[in-house]
Structure formats: C-alpha cells, structure tokens
Design a protein around this motif. Structure first.
Motif, PDB file in Angstrom:
ATOM      1  N   GLU A  85       7.097 -14.269   3.959  1.00 34.83           N
ATOM      2  CA  GLU A  85       7.333 -12.815   3.466  1.00 34.83           C
ATOM      3  C   GLU A  85       5.486 -12.082   4.226  1.00 34.83           C
ATOM      4  O   GLU A  85       4.575 -11.598   5.069  1.00 34.83           O
ATOM      5  CB  GLU A  85       7.244 -12.137   2.005  1.00 34.83           C
ATOM      6  CG  GLU A  85       7.088 -11.070   1.959  1.00 34.83           C
ATOM      7  CD  GLU A  85       7.731  -9.691   2.977  1.00 34.83           C
ATOM      8  OE1 GLU A  85       7.392  -8.924   3.160  1.00 34.83           O
ATOM      9  OE2 GLU A  85       8.931  -9.981   2.884  1.00 34.83           O
ATOM     10  N   MET A  93      10.165  -8.595   8.130  1.00 31.06           N
ATOM     11  CA  MET A  93      12.262  -8.238   8.954  1.00 31.06           C
ATOM     12  C   MET A  93      12.607  -8.574   9.996  1.00 31.06           C
ATOM     13  O   MET A  93      12.920  -8.609  10.596  1.00 31.06           O
ATOM     14  CB  MET A  93      12.225  -6.726   7.812  1.00 31.06           C
ATOM     15  CG  MET A  93      13.545  -6.243   7.828  1.00 31.06           C
ATOM     16  SD  MET A  93      14.773  -7.133   7.167  1.00 31.06           S
ATOM     17  CE  MET A  93      16.085  -5.977   7.591  1.00 31.06           C
ATOM     18  N   ASP A 122      12.122 -14.375   0.993  1.00 27.87           N
ATOM     19  CA  ASP A 122      13.202 -13.025   1.011  1.00 27.87           C
ATOM     20  C   ASP A 122      14.124 -12.818   2.223  1.00 27.87           C
ATOM     21  O   ASP A 122      15.177 -12.740   2.590  1.00 27.87           O
ATOM     22  CB  ASP A 122      11.667 -11.616   1.420  1.00 27.87           C
ATOM     23  CG  ASP A 122      11.008 -11.212   0.393  1.00 27.87           C
ATOM     24  OD1 ASP A 122      11.251 -12.032  -0.366  1.00 27.87           O
ATOM     25  OD2 ASP A 122      10.534 -10.200   0.139  1.00 27.87           O
ATOM     26  N   LYS A 123      13.692 -13.720   3.966  1.00 32.60           N
ATOM     27  CA  LYS A 123      14.608 -12.514   4.676  1.00 32.60           C
ATOM     28  C   LYS A 123      14.744 -14.060   5.395  1.00 32.60           C
ATOM     29  O   LYS A 123      16.106 -14.438   6.124  1.00 32.60           O
ATOM     30  CB  LYS A 123      14.061 -12.459   6.277  1.00 32.60           C
ATOM     31  CG  LYS A 123      12.540 -11.448   4.987  1.00 32.60           C
ATOM     32  CD  LYS A 123      13.209 -10.341   5.149  1.00 32.60           C
ATOM     33  CE  LYS A 123      12.867  -9.074   4.206  1.00 32.60           C
ATOM     34  NZ  LYS A 123      12.248  -9.358   3.213  1.00 32.60           N
ATOM     35  N   THR A 199      13.021  -9.817  -3.844  1.00 37.04           N
ATOM     36  CA  THR A 199      14.607  -9.621  -2.498  1.00 37.04           C
ATOM     37  C   THR A 199      14.716 -11.981  -2.810  1.00 37.04           C
ATOM     38  O   THR A 199      16.048 -11.996  -2.808  1.00 37.04           O
ATOM     39  CB  THR A 199      14.356  -9.858  -1.578  1.00 37.04           C
ATOM     40  OG1 THR A 199      13.072  -7.974  -1.354  1.00 37.04           O
ATOM     41  CG2 THR A 199      14.819  -9.502  -0.159  1.00 37.04           C
ATOM     42  N   SER A 271      16.780  -6.488  -5.865  1.00 39.52           N
ATOM     43  CA  SER A 271      16.179  -5.619  -4.405  1.00 39.52           C
ATOM     44  C   SER A 271      17.361  -4.801  -3.526  1.00 39.52           C
ATOM     45  O   SER A 271      18.167  -5.024  -3.749  1.00 39.52           O
ATOM     46  CB  SER A 271      15.233  -6.568  -3.770  1.00 39.52           C
ATOM     47  OG  SER A 271      15.073  -5.765  -2.493  1.00 39.52           O
ATOM     48  N   ASN A 273      15.863  -4.778  -0.576  1.00 36.01           N
ATOM     49  CA  ASN A 273      16.368  -5.164   0.010  1.00 36.01           C
ATOM     50  C   ASN A 273      17.866  -5.942   0.720  1.00 36.01           C
ATOM     51  O   ASN A 273      18.453  -6.269   1.811  1.00 36.01           O
ATOM     52  CB  ASN A 273      15.573  -6.460   0.955  1.00 36.01           C
ATOM     53  CG  ASN A 273      14.112  -5.837   0.776  1.00 36.01           C
ATOM     54  OD1 ASN A 273      14.071  -4.711   2.156  1.00 36.01           O
ATOM     55  ND2 ASN A 273      13.166  -5.320   0.077  1.00 36.01           N
ATOM     56  N   HIS A 277      20.472  -7.140   3.852  1.00 32.52           N
ATOM     57  CA  HIS A 277      21.301  -8.181   4.072  1.00 32.52           C
ATOM     58  C   HIS A 277      22.161  -8.442   3.517  1.00 32.52           C
ATOM     59  O   HIS A 277      23.068  -9.718   4.630  1.00 32.52           O
ATOM     60  CB  HIS A 277      20.169  -8.908   3.285  1.00 32.52           C
ATOM     61  CG  HIS A 277      18.477  -8.716   3.520  1.00 32.52           C
ATOM     62  ND1 HIS A 277      17.761  -9.114   4.679  1.00 32.52           N
ATOM     63  CD2 HIS A 277      17.420  -9.332   2.042  1.00 32.52           C
ATOM     64  CE1 HIS A 277      16.959  -8.716   4.658  1.00 32.52           C
ATOM     65  NE2 HIS A 277      16.342  -9.241   3.623  1.00 32.52           N
ATOM     66  N   GLU A 447       7.557  -3.454   4.624  1.00 35.80           N
ATOM     67  CA  GLU A 447       7.751  -2.982   2.818  1.00 35.80           C
ATOM     68  C   GLU A 447       6.270  -2.281   2.588  1.00 35.80           C
ATOM     69  O   GLU A 447       5.702  -2.401   1.963  1.00 35.80           O
ATOM     70  CB  GLU A 447       7.570  -4.459   2.460  1.00 35.80           C
ATOM     71  CG  GLU A 447       8.955  -4.685   2.681  1.00 35.80           C
ATOM     72  CD  GLU A 447       9.488  -5.995   1.136  1.00 35.80           C
ATOM     73  OE1 GLU A 447       7.523  -6.672   0.732  1.00 35.80           O
ATOM     74  OE2 GLU A 447      10.297  -6.681   1.330  1.00 35.80           O
ATOM     75  N   ARG A 472      11.375  -0.001   3.849  1.00 35.96           N
ATOM     76  CA  ARG A 472      11.922  -0.730   3.225  1.00 35.96           C
ATOM     77  C   ARG A 472      10.543  -0.749   1.898  1.00 35.96           C
ATOM     78  O   ARG A 472       9.209  -0.354   1.934  1.00 35.96           O
ATOM     79  CB  ARG A 472      11.401  -2.291   3.370  1.00 35.96           C
ATOM     80  CG  ARG A 472      12.747  -2.008   4.434  1.00 35.96           C
ATOM     81  CD  ARG A 472      13.901  -3.908   4.693  1.00 35.96           C
ATOM     82  NE  ARG A 472      12.684  -4.181   5.467  1.00 35.96           N
ATOM     83  CZ  ARG A 472      11.728  -5.280   5.096  1.00 35.96           C
ATOM     84  NH1 ARG A 472      11.712  -5.681   4.051  1.00 35.96           N
ATOM     85  NH2 ARG A 472      10.787  -5.180   5.355  1.00 35.96           N
ATOM     86  N   SER A 474       9.359  -3.972  -1.463  1.00 37.87           N
ATOM     87  CA  SER A 474       9.628  -5.151  -1.627  1.00 37.87           C
ATOM     88  C   SER A 474      10.671  -5.096  -3.403  1.00 37.87           C
ATOM     89  O   SER A 474      10.885  -3.855  -4.070  1.00 37.87           O
ATOM     90  CB  SER A 474       8.641  -5.440  -3.042  1.00 37.87           C
ATOM     91  OG  SER A 474       8.457  -6.892  -3.388  1.00 37.87           O
ATOM     92  N   HIS A 484      14.673   4.177   2.930  1.00 41.03           N
ATOM     93  CA  HIS A 484      15.437   3.218   3.860  1.00 41.03           C
ATOM     94  C   HIS A 484      16.392   4.962   4.763  1.00 41.03           C
ATOM     95  O   HIS A 484      17.546   4.646   4.922  1.00 41.03           O
ATOM     96  CB  HIS A 484      17.061   2.655   3.983  1.00 41.03           C
ATOM     97  CG  HIS A 484      16.208   1.189   3.018  1.00 41.03           C
ATOM     98  ND1 HIS A 484      17.911   0.729   2.253  1.00 41.03           N
ATOM     99  CD2 HIS A 484      14.965   1.006   2.812  1.00 41.03           C
ATOM    100  CE1 HIS A 484      16.734  -0.298   1.754  1.00 41.03           C
ATOM    101  NE2 HIS A 484      15.527  -0.245   1.788  1.00 41.03           N
TER     102      HIS A 484
END
Length: 569
Positions: A85, A93, A122-123, A199, A271, A273, A277, A447, A472, A474, A484
C-alpha cells in the motif's frame, strides 16, 4: 480432463513431445518421476523487499509446502506481482487489476490442480480472489495475518489508525519532532498487515466469511506459530482439493455466501474499500452486490467487533476472543450457516466449534453492540446519482446531519498546496470537497478522501469536519467522510459542478448527500464545462488500458472487459 504435469501443455503441435519436453526441463530442478506424477498444488509467492506486510511469506510457503507433501501432492511455488500500500505509486488500487490479471494468467498457464494464494496487504487479497474466481480452479486463500501491537509511553499503538491520529496531533503542534520520530519506530513492530480494521483485516474477514480460507485465518497475528500451523493445514486442504478436483470458487461463491460477507463487513466495522473489492469479486460471478440491499443490511446488522477505528481493540484481541467464527456465532440468524467452505464443512459446523472466551469484550453480543447499526451507509442525492459511501461507525455523531459551505479543491495537488495556507477561507462548519480523485481522475482512486484538517483549524482544536470526495479512504481512518461519489468528477459526475460557497447537506439518517443549488443553475454550469480530454499519463501501456476500461466505484473499479466468470482450466 488432464491433470498434474499433463495439464495445459505448451502448444508445439505434438502433445507427446510437449509432455516429454516439459518433463525433461523440469527434471533439471532435481525432481523425481514420483514427485512429478502427483497432483500439483500451485503456491503464489508475493514476497517483496518493498512489502513488509508480506514479510512472513517465505516461512508461510515452507509451512504450506510441508502440508501439501504430507498429504501426498506436489507443491510448486510461482511468483506474482506484489503490491504494498504505502510503496505503490500513484496508489495500490491502480495496480489491483494488474495483479488480478497476472495471477489469473499464471494460474491458467501453468499446470496445477489446485492453487494456494497468499496475500494480505490491502489490494492483494481482492486481486487474488478476483483471479481465482475467473480461473475457477480449486483455491485456498491464506492471509498473511495482522501485526502485533506497538507501545508508546504506556499506550497501545496500531498502524495505521494511530498513525493518522498522532500525525494529526503533530500537524496541530501537540507532538514535537522528537516524539513523532519515536512513534514512527513503534507503530509497526512486526511484519504483517495493519492490526486495526483497515482494508487488509477487512478483506481477510470477508475471505473467511466467504468460506475461501480456514477458520481463524483472518485474525492470527502474522508472527505467531499458530499462523504457520494454519498454513500447513491449508496445504493439506489444498492437496485434498487437488485430488478431488474441488470445490471450485464457483461452487462456494453463492448468493448466500456473498450476503454473509456483506453482513460480516458491516458487523466488523469494515473498511469502505471492502465494498468496492467485494463488488469486483461478485461481478466476476453470476451474483451482484446491490447497494440498496447492502444499505438495508447496514440498518439491521450492528457493529459487534470493538476494534479501531470504530472501537478500541486491535486484531490480536479479536483473535483471542474467538475470531470470525465467534463473531458469526454472535450474529446468529443474520448469517446463512448452510453456506459451504473449502473444507466441505458448512459455516454451521465452523460456528459450532467457535471458542467461548470468558470475560472477553472484543466481540460483543447482539444485545450489547458497540454501534446499533452497521459500519457503512450508502448515500444518494444530486451529488451522487449512483451512490456514495460513509463509514458512519467511525464518524462524529454530531456531524451525521450537517449543512455547510463548500470549500473546493480541484485535485490532490491543489489540496496539498492550499489546505494549510493560513489565508484559506475555511471554518470548522464548512464542508471540504475534493474532486478529480476518482478512478480516472487521479488516477486509481487513491486514499486521499481522508482530507487533512486545515492546519489553522487543527491548531484551534478541530478534530473532525465533513469531507467529501470521489476518492477512497483507508479503513484505518476516523472521520465524517463521504467517499466514492459516483460518477466521479472526471467522468462527468456532478461533483465537477460544485463551487466554493455552495451549500452541501449531509443527512446520514435519510441516506442523502445533496448540493443545495437548483437544477437550472447546475445545467448552466454543466453546459459551461470543457470536454474531458484524455490525460497525458494515459497515452500508452497499462495506463492507457486502465483509463479506457476502468469502471466506477459502484461496479467495483474492475476493467469493463473482466466482468463475468472465465472458463476454468
């Protein structure tokens, strides 16, 4: 269907020769015919010197391999992209979909009968699950686990909720240079993901709720021996799945399992996020996440996990209190316990085995929640025709109904340059607005939604303000922050029409976010807008692909051509 080493032979026009050549070259690694004749379990290696979250991956891989071999299968480790991240420019992202494509194609193109994906930051878990859904090969997910807590002056610290809280104190002049440097060395005391409900922790809990990982996998601290025993057990399960050729993700990811994931997302104070996802994952199946249904669940599902930033505890406390199985037990009839898991057991059997921990207060009973409603609400209004999200469990109650004057920042750069200017015309009652920070506008929807409190207000004691953006935030952050906003400003959304001094009304109880400007004036402003040109950064390569095909937040920010299930190998 071919399996083991015979699966997915390289195209030379002669299948026998393809297998002969494959065996000849792989034997250069020292493998025997006995090893090569067994079912194969692929294991992703997401270790990177840039990724401290994944610092335990080499040891996890060794434990996984042990489990696979104890069960009679052959482990094969292969690398994929690793995303950290705080090291990914411009934002992690931006790279999630690239990691998903990389992982999917590596699963498809190499012979394996089952796969274990190891991720955390996170991702990475979302990318890996998106890939697994599209490849539809039997998959076991192993989260890397959260860090242990840090300590400073007798206070327990956790990255990154306390990162933000203490940085805000530093900006306000309450902490000096020497102390903030000491804090910097104590916030992340071990490898692993953030030990709050950011996240990474959110996605680990969602993964467990979906039945894609073993019970307790979301919460075991990254350095603990129990984490490595779980990895060994995961290897055994994957070997069994390789032999049985299932269950596949398409068998486990049902309408009921996605509903369970949404319930858990609300109950953990998850989160924001996580919603993006989960939407991206669901869009690769026949199922979809309905934002109205998600909001309705938010009114019915209380926050039961007392964890920062919505509460007080950290992930290791959640773990020692019984983890996700205990949470699902407390949620009772809000969870569909007939949903299946990778082991073949149902959640009913998982919940039946949940530990009872006398005196624990990290997982509350439904009659005594930390918040009566779930973590998130979905807002609509003339500012967000296709929706926006607020994590109201981590917001200031007094600001959940608020009308204020817009203070507009055109971009992240503009905000960076002006937010601390002593001459900035801003008061604590105003609404900070950031635009051009969405999927296309930033790019990658960074973020940046956690807009900093202007320094002059921070030094006057202001801790929170209403902040809105198409970015976004965190999951570790606290604040009354609307995120968003869809469509984003760079895609022609109404956020592009806000002017300094406009009044904006937020009413979370009514689920509304509105710009108090009449429709005729807004149409006049829209007519005066210049056409959006393709930015220079999107002229070639992955950036071009991203800009041309990225979907909005309400569709999970996947690429438009990646929706729907792929054909399993």
């Amino acid at each position: 269907m071919a399996d083991g080493l015979r699966k997915g032979l390289t195209s030379y026009g002669d299948a026998g020769f393809s297998l002969f050549l494959r065996k000849a070259f792989i034997k250069a690694m020292g493998y025997s015919d006995d090893a090569l004749n067994r079912p194969i379990v692929g294991i992703t290696n997401t270790y990177s010197d840039y990724n401290p979250c994944h610092g335990n991956v080499p040891d996890l891989i060794e434990a996984v391999k042990r489990g696979v071999m104890l069960t009679g299968a052959m482990p094969m480790v292969f690398p994929t992209i690793s995303i950290a991240e705080s090291f990914a420019f411009p934002t992690s992202m931006y790279l999630r979909n690239l990691m998903a494509m990389d992982t999917e194609e590596m699963i498809r193109s190499q012979p394996m009968d089952a796969v274990i994906v190891i991720g955390g930051c996170d991702k990475t878990l979302p990318a890996q699950i998106m890939a697994a859904v599209s490849a539809d090969l039997p998959t076991v997910v192993i989260p890397v686990g959260p860090m242990v807590v840090g300590h400073h002056k007798g206070e327990v610290l956790g990255a990154c909720t306390d990162c933000r809280r203490l940085w805000a104190k530093y900006r306000a002049g309450e902490i000096d240079d020497i102390e903030i440097e000491a804090v910097n060395g104590r916030l992340a005391p071990s490898v692993g993901t953030c030990m709050v409900m950011g996240t990474a922790s959110t996605m680990a809990c969602i993964t467990e709720a979906l039945g894609l990982s073993l019970p307790m996998s979301a919460t075991i601290p990254a350095p603990h021996a129990e984490r490595f025993r779980l990895a060994e057990a995961s290897g055994k399960v994957a070997a069994a799945m390789a032999a049985a050729k299932g269950p596949r993700p398409s068998e486990l990811l049902t309408k009921a399992s996605f509903r369970n994931a949404q319930v858990v997302l609300q109950a953990i104070g998850g989160s924001t996020n996580g919603l993006i996802h989960l939407t991206a994952i669901a869009n690769r199946t026949p199922h979809r996440i309905d934002l109205e249904v998600f909001d309705k669940l938010g009114r019915e599902v209380p926050v039961l996990v007392d964890l920062k930033p919505s509460g007080e505890h950290y992930m290791e406390h959640f773990h020692h209190a019984g983890g996700v199985p205990k949470l699902m037990a407390q949620l009772g009839d809000l969870i569909d316990l007939d949903a299946k898991t990778i082991t073949g057991k149902t959640l009913r059997e998982v919940v039946a085995g949940a530990e009872e921990v006398p005196g624990q207060d990290a997982i509350r009973p439904r009659k005594n929640p930390i918040k009566p409603e779930g973590a998130m609400a979905v807002l609509h209004g003339n500012l967000a025709p296709r929706g926006a999200v607020i994590k109201h469990s981590a917001a200031s109650p007094k600001l959940l109904q608020h009308t204020g004057r817009a203070v507009v920042f055109e971009s992240i750069e503009d905000m960076t340059l002006r937010v601390d200017d002593p001459a900035l015309d801003v008061t604590a009652d105003d609404v900070l607005v950031l635009r051009n920070a969405g999927p296309k506008g930033a790019p990658g929807m960074p973020e940046a939604g956690y807009l900093p409190i202007p320094r002059k207000l921070g030094r006057a004691g202001v801790k929170d303000m209403v902040r809105i953006s198409d970015a976004r935030m965190s999951g570790t952050a606290f604040g009354t922050i609307v995120l968003h906003i869809t469509p984003e400003s760079a895609a022609g959304g109404p956020l592009a029409l806000v002017r300094n001094g406009d009044m904006i009304r937020l009413d979370v109880a009514k689920r509304s976010i509105d710009l108090l400007v009449d429709a005729a004036e807004l149409e006049k402003r829209r007519a005066a807008e210049k056409p959006v040109a393709t930015p220079e950064w999107a002229s070639r390569g992955y950036a071009h692909l991203f800009h041309e095909t990225i979907l909005q937040a309400d569709e999970g920010c996947d690429f438009d051509f990646m929706r729907g299930m792929g054909k399993g190998g």
